[in-house]
Design an enzyme around this catalytic site. Sequence first.
Site, PDB file in Angstrom:
ATOM      1  CE1 TYR A   1      -3.147  -2.862  -0.095  1.00 44.21           C
ATOM      2  CE2 TYR A   1      -4.300  -1.814   1.707  1.00 44.21           C
ATOM      3  CZ  TYR A   1      -4.234  -2.787   0.730  1.00 44.21           C
ATOM      4  OH  TYR A   1      -5.272  -3.673   0.581  1.00 44.21           O
TER       5      TYR A   1
ATOM      6  CE  LYS B   1       1.061 -17.666  -0.297  1.00 44.61           C
ATOM      7  NZ  LYS B   1       0.147 -18.816  -0.157  1.00 44.61           N
TER       8      LYS B   1
ATOM      9  CG  ASP C   1      -7.666  -3.454   3.257  1.00 37.28           C
ATOM     10  OD1 ASP C   1      -8.682  -3.180   3.928  1.00 37.28           O
ATOM     11  OD2 ASP C   1      -7.506  -3.043   2.090  1.00 37.28           O
TER      12      ASP C   1
END
Length: 338
Positions: free
Chosen positions: A123, A175, A233
Amino acid sequence: MSIPATLIRGDGIGPEIIEATLRVLEAVGALFDWDEQTAGLGALESEGTPLPDCTVESFRQTRLALKGPLTTPVGTGFRSVNVLLRREFELYANVRPVKSMIPHQRYDDIDLVLVRENTEGLYVGFETTISVGGDPRAVAQSTAIVTRQGCERAVRFAFEYALANGRKKVTICHKANILRAASGLFLDVGREVADDYKGKVEVDDVIIDACAMKLVLDPWQFDIIVTTNMFGDILSDLMAGLVGGLGMAPGANIGDDAALFEAVHGSAPDIAGKGIANPTALILAACMMLDHVDEEENADRIRRALEGTIREGTHTTRDIGGNASTLEFADAVNRRLG
Ligand code: ATP
């Protein structure tokens, strides 16, 4: 003594849910000295910018804000005001608790907290498109920025929050198996930070995709989840779904010396102006704001009245099965406050 704070009503349903929230705060006698400012689409229309300097200056002074949702104007070249504020004031921890209040839901007794790193990751908006063979958008590239300091402070916040709020476990969600650099750093730093809390707060870790599945199958196995910006998010909307939807999910953006409180949801233009929006998320955000300024007693009073009103079910908004208006709901909460 009243506490100076910046108030931004925001766009869409923002003014309606802010009004409801102010009524509830008034009912408990919470004394904020509001400095009202604008941001978002409304500010763009009235002042030519979605984030006027005076709004930033107000927040710089008060270091405390309650904000309605903002619409990011599309196609105007302006970046998200939410992202700008988080970055400008280094509001690095986004705390998003979800708690069951609506009876007879698919899930009961949910009481989880998501801590989302709020300033880094994908982001940061480092994006470009590459032209190939006459196609100007043949390739798109987005770069995630993850720093050791950014990971450290977000994860440490999660552990400190656990200690301060009697929570037992922090789950680091990542991840790292695929995004070895960015997510790998978050996981490694997260584990290092966890070592400082050995014997006080349990830690485990989970890969984001498995985490999503586990949250649906057995959300009770989690307590606090800490993760990077984009995963947070997405997961926080999933978690809002466990307790009845976006109308139920508050959020706090916390930095070392400033804090901004808001609902997780956006400006919901489809229901704006109709007086039917659910103000619960913003009222709960205001409770987090009260906690932040050591007014826990008032915060708990509001939470109890809110939960009582929702459990009774006769004055709730449409999104959670009732037919009350935004202000009728707020007034019902206030009657319980007595
Ligand atoms: P954004 O891009 O800012 O997240 P969005 O329109 O994609 O905005 P939201 O504004 O968060 O997403 O809302 C999604 C839908 O959820 C809305 O269309 C609305 O129907 C519902 N919703 C969101 N907040 C509320 C609320 N407080 N009360 C009732 N319904 C809500």
